[in-house]
Scaffold this motif. Structure first.
Motif, short mmCIF file in Angstrom:
data_model
loop_
_atom_site.label_atom_id
_atom_site.label_comp_id
_atom_site.label_asym_id
_atom_site.label_seq_id
_atom_site.Cartn_x
_atom_site.Cartn_y
_atom_site.Cartn_z
N GLN A 33 0.84 -1.20 0.00
CA GLN A 33 0.00 0.00 0.00
C GLN A 33 0.87 1.25 0.00
O GLN A 33 0.59 2.22 -0.70
N LYS A 37 0.66 3.79 -3.16
CA LYS A 37 0.08 5.09 -2.83
C LYS A 37 0.71 6.21 -3.64
O LYS A 37 0.08 7.24 -3.87
N TYR A 40 -1.67 7.15 -6.29
CA TYR A 40 -3.04 7.54 -5.95
C TYR A 40 -3.08 8.96 -5.41
O TYR A 40 -2.18 9.38 -4.67
N LYS A 41 -4.15 9.68 -5.73
CA LYS A 41 -4.37 11.00 -5.13
C LYS A 41 -5.45 10.87 -4.07
O LYS A 41 -6.31 9.99 -4.16
N GLY A 42 -5.42 11.76 -3.10
CA GLY A 42 -6.51 11.77 -2.13
C GLY A 42 -6.34 10.82 -0.97
O GLY A 42 -5.23 10.61 -0.50
N THR A 43 -7.44 10.23 -0.53
CA THR A 43 -7.45 9.54 0.76
C THR A 43 -7.24 8.03 0.69
O THR A 43 -7.43 7.34 1.66
N MET A 44 -6.87 7.52 -0.49
CA MET A 44 -6.61 6.09 -0.58
C MET A 44 -5.50 5.70 0.39
O MET A 44 -4.44 6.31 0.39
N TYR A 45 -5.75 4.70 1.24
CA TYR A 45 -4.77 4.28 2.25
C TYR A 45 -4.32 5.47 3.08
O TYR A 45 -3.14 5.75 3.22
N LYS A 46 -5.28 6.20 3.65
CA LYS A 46 -4.96 7.50 4.25
C LYS A 46 -4.00 7.43 5.42
O LYS A 46 -3.34 8.41 5.74
N ASP A 47 -3.90 6.27 6.11
CA ASP A 47 -2.97 6.18 7.22
C ASP A 47 -1.64 5.54 6.81
O ASP A 47 -0.84 5.18 7.65
N ARG A 49 1.93 6.02 4.71
CA ARG A 49 2.80 7.02 4.09
C ARG A 49 3.20 6.56 2.70
O ARG A 49 3.51 5.38 2.51
N LYS A 50 3.20 7.46 1.73
CA LYS A 50 3.56 7.03 0.39
C LYS A 50 5.07 7.01 0.19
O LYS A 50 5.80 7.73 0.84
#
Length: 71
Positions: A33, A37, A40-47, A49-50
């Motif tokens: 993830q 990430k 991806y933009k926005g809240t995908m996998y929001k917790d 870190r990319k």
């Protein structure tokens, strides 16, 4: 292995990213993830870190694999 990360001290839950060195505390699933990430933009996998250093071709492979396995 081809998982783009290394377990730390043999602990499968803590995986260090091969690309940026970030430690994901949710095993390989969380590491993947962290890697996808980047695309991806926005809240995908929001917790999660990319990853700032993952190559785009790796992102594409993981993303198609992850999206394919959901179906």
């Amino acid at each position: 292995g081809g998982d783009y990360g290394q377990p730390i001290d043999g602990n499968r839950d803590h995986v260090k990213c091969d690309f940026c060195g970030h430690v994901s505390k949710g095993g390989i699933k969380r590491l993947k993830q962290h890697l996808v990430k980047a695309s991806y933009k926005g809240t995908m996998y929001k917790d999660v870190r990319k990853c700032d250093k993952v190559p785009q071709d790796v992102v594409d492979v993981l993303r198609s694999f992850m999206e394919g396995s959901k179906k």
